[in-house]
Design a protein around this motif. Structure first.
Motif, mmCIF file in Angstrom:
data_model
loop_
_atom_site.group_PDB
_atom_site.id
_atom_site.type_symbol
_atom_site.label_atom_id
_atom_site.label_comp_id
_atom_site.label_asym_id
_atom_site.label_seq_id
_atom_site.Cartn_x
_atom_site.Cartn_y
_atom_site.Cartn_z
ATOM 1 N N VAL A 87 0.828 -1.209 0.000
ATOM 2 C CA VAL A 87 0.000 0.000 0.000
ATOM 3 C C VAL A 87 0.860 1.255 0.000
ATOM 4 O O VAL A 87 0.548 2.234 -0.687
ATOM 5 N N SER A 88 1.963 1.236 0.744
ATOM 6 C CA SER A 88 2.822 2.423 0.831
ATOM 7 C C SER A 88 3.456 2.742 -0.513
ATOM 8 O O SER A 88 3.510 3.909 -0.931
ATOM 9 N N ILE A 90 2.423 1.789 -3.604
ATOM 10 C CA ILE A 90 1.390 2.216 -4.562
ATOM 11 C C ILE A 90 1.003 3.671 -4.303
ATOM 12 O O ILE A 90 0.937 4.484 -5.231
ATOM 13 N N ARG A 91 0.761 4.002 -3.046
ATOM 14 C CA ARG A 91 0.368 5.366 -2.679
ATOM 15 C C ARG A 91 1.467 6.369 -3.009
ATOM 16 O O ARG A 91 1.210 7.480 -3.491
ATOM 17 N N SER A 194 3.828 -3.921 -6.788
ATOM 18 C CA SER A 194 3.291 -2.647 -6.292
ATOM 19 C C SER A 194 3.709 -1.487 -7.186
ATOM 20 O O SER A 194 2.912 -0.574 -7.455
ATOM 21 N N GLY A 198 1.231 0.991 -9.252
ATOM 22 C CA GLY A 198 1.337 2.447 -9.135
ATOM 23 C C GLY A 198 1.503 3.123 -10.486
ATOM 24 O O GLY A 198 0.863 4.142 -10.779
ATOM 25 N N PHE A 215 -9.775 4.995 -7.129
ATOM 26 C CA PHE A 215 -8.780 4.033 -6.655
ATOM 27 C C PHE A 215 -7.843 4.690 -5.638
ATOM 28 O O PHE A 215 -7.471 4.082 -4.625
ATOM 29 N N THR A 216 -7.477 5.946 -5.897
ATOM 30 C CA THR A 216 -6.583 6.673 -5.002
ATOM 31 C C THR A 216 -7.203 6.838 -3.620
ATOM 32 O O THR A 216 -6.531 6.675 -2.593
ATOM 33 N N VAL A 219 -7.006 3.530 -1.807
ATOM 34 C CA VAL A 219 -5.643 3.268 -1.326
ATOM 35 C C VAL A 219 -5.330 4.125 -0.100
ATOM 36 O O VAL A 219 -4.726 3.646 0.864
ATOM 37 N N ASP A 220 -5.750 5.386 -0.122
ATOM 38 C CA ASP A 220 -5.524 6.275 1.019
ATOM 39 C C ASP A 220 -6.207 5.744 2.279
ATOM 40 O O ASP A 220 -5.652 5.810 3.380
ATOM 41 N N VAL A 222 -7.033 2.551 2.949
ATOM 42 C CA VAL A 222 -6.321 1.340 3.398
ATOM 43 C C VAL A 222 -4.995 1.724 4.050
ATOM 44 O O VAL A 222 -4.593 1.161 5.077
ATOM 45 N N PHE A 223 -4.316 2.709 3.459
ATOM 46 C CA PHE A 223 -3.039 3.171 4.005
ATOM 47 C C PHE A 223 -3.209 3.689 5.435
ATOM 48 O O PHE A 223 -2.387 3.390 6.318
#
Length: 464
Positions: A87-88, A90-91, A194, A198, A215-216, A219-220, A222-223
């Motif tokens: 997750v980190s 990808i973000r 990942s 991204g 999607f962003t 992800v935020d 989940v992060f």
């Protein structure tokens, strides 16, 4: 009677954990609680050694209970490695808005890891020569012979794979299997996947911004949850360090250490020398080495006690981002890659020292310039391929010794001091990955000086 003694020993650990909890409630700093846990663990382990001995039933049963805290904490860290890294990264890439810097970032991180491993190899060679280490001087007992046989068997299973084949193993073919840690290269496979996700999101953003935005946001969200989970687990660090250190000291074979004392001293001279080189490197890139040291010590203490580079990844990432001021993407890449390649201690110093020790038994002059240069280069190159066979000092030693034409099984002579030396090696490995992250962030211009210079920006604030 034994059961009562075991109960008493467990009660002592419980009381010491209570003391650390009281320190936390009184707002004692994270670093001080980690060091207190380490000191208490050493004292507790020493008392178990003195009163019961390392091989007694009481000690072994007591350490079994202690492992609930120590090994349990390491397992909790391991379980969050994959979601945290995935997750980190990808973000981080999504927030870059462009993929132009990814190539520079990857080449800088990997290049730094491999080059510092080359330096570490030369330091290991020098230390072995200065201390005149020779495998023929060491008594080989039954344990050493068994260890040598085990190492030979591992080599036999590895011999069929070439270096390119090991590198191909980095590429994920089943990401769901890699997310379970099903392969030795699972962490790197997750990192590569990942990065691809991204980059794909950046492409979607140009053609379909609405879906990319959706999607962003996911992800935020989940992060935020994952980072909160990391924060909760990291608060358990002092307790984990306490139990892990008690286990290590109580189970250490000090008689074996005395017999191989010269190798232990030579190893730590090399490890400390390389650690000083790390500080010189960050200083050369405009980073205050004293401030750097203060920021990374809690992470290094855990790496030292846990002997797990992979288990230290969450703490490593949190320290780089929240204490050193390294950007998200670089912190994740350097911590993940540094746990499986370019390990200065396990893949640099250790195999180089072993090769110098074993060379005379194979009729090779370890002082020969050709031997030294060849050994250093092979060690540095092999450090990149170690991840392809699972990582670790044993695999690094197998690759280097076999490449140099040296007997593999003789690596088993050091089994009695392996745990003690491995603690220092792991700490150096982790520091090497943090140095690569710091340097890369500085080169890319993403280093946050305010965070680095902020005394209150420390590793325990993982949710920041």
């Amino acid at each position: 009677m034994d059961n009562w003694l075991i109960f008493f020993n467990v009660l002592i650990l419980t009381i010491l954990i209570g003391l650390l909890i009281v320190m936390h409630k009184k707002n004692v700093s994270f670093s001080k609680r980690v060091f207190t846990g380490m000191a208490l663990g050493i004292i507790l382990g020493t008392l178990l050694q003195v009163f019961y001995g390392s091989d007694s039933k009481v000690t072994l049963s007591t350490l079994d209970w202690y492992s609930i805290i120590g090994s349990g904490y390491v397992k909790l860290l391991m379980v969050i490695v994959v979601p945290l890294v995935m997750v980190s990264i990808i973000r981080s890439i999504i927030n870059l808005n462009t993929a132009d810097q990814l190539g520079k970032m990857a080449s800088s991180v990997i290049g730094t890891l491999v080059l510092t491993t080359l330096v570490a190899a030369f330091i290991g060679i020098a230390s072995a020569l200065i201390f005149d280490l020779n495998a023929d001087q060491i008594h080989i007992g039954q344990d050493q012979k068994m260890r040598g046989t085990e190492i030979q068997e591992k080599f036999d299973t590895m011999e069929q794979k070439t270096m390119p084949q090991r590198i191909v193993n980095f590429i994920p073919s089943n990401i769901f299997m890699d997310m379970t840690g099903g392969r030795p290269t699972s962490v790197i496979a997750v990192v590569i996947f990942s990065f691809l996700v991204g980059i794909a999101v950046l492409g979607v953003r140009r053609k379909d911004p609405e879906h990319a935005e959706m999607f962003t946001k996911m992800v935020d969200a989940v992060f935020a949850v994952v980072m909160r989970l990391v924060s909760i687990i990291l608060r358990l660090t002092p307790f984990g360090v306490l139990a892990l250190m008690a286990n290590m000291v109580a189970s250490t074979n000090f008689a074996g250490i005395m017999e191989l004392g010269k190798f232990v001293i030579a190893s730590y001279v090399a490890l400390i020398t390389m650690f000083i080189v790390h500080l010189v490197i960050v200083s050369a890139f405009g980073v205050n080495p004293v401030t750097y040291l203060k920021k990374v010590i809690p992470t290094l203490v855990f790496a030292f006690t846990s002997r797990s580079s992979a288990g230290t990844i969450p703490l490593n990432i949190a320290a780089q981002k929240n204490a050193l001021g390294v950007d998200d993407a670089t912190a994740n890449m350097s911590a993940s890659f540094g746990a499986t390649m370019g390990q200065n201690g396990c893949a640099g110093i250790y195999p180089a020292m072993l090769a110098v020790m074993i060379a005379p038994s194979a009729g090779i002059n370890p002082l020969s310039p050709e031997f030294i240069i060849q050994l250093a280069i092979i060690t540095a190159i092999s450090s990149f391929g170690v991840a392809g066979v699972g990582g670790g000092a044993t695999f690094a030693a197998i690759i280097v010794l076999s490449s140099m034409g040296l007997p593999i099984a003789l690596a088993g002579v050091l089994i009695t001091v392996e745990p003690l030396i491995d603690m220092g090696r792991t700490a150096l490995n982790v520091n090497g990955s943090m140095v690569s992250g710091t340097i890369t962030s500085r080169l890319l211009g993403t280093f946050n000086k305010e965070t680095f210079n902020n005394k209150s920006a420390v590793v325990e604030h993982a949710e920041a």
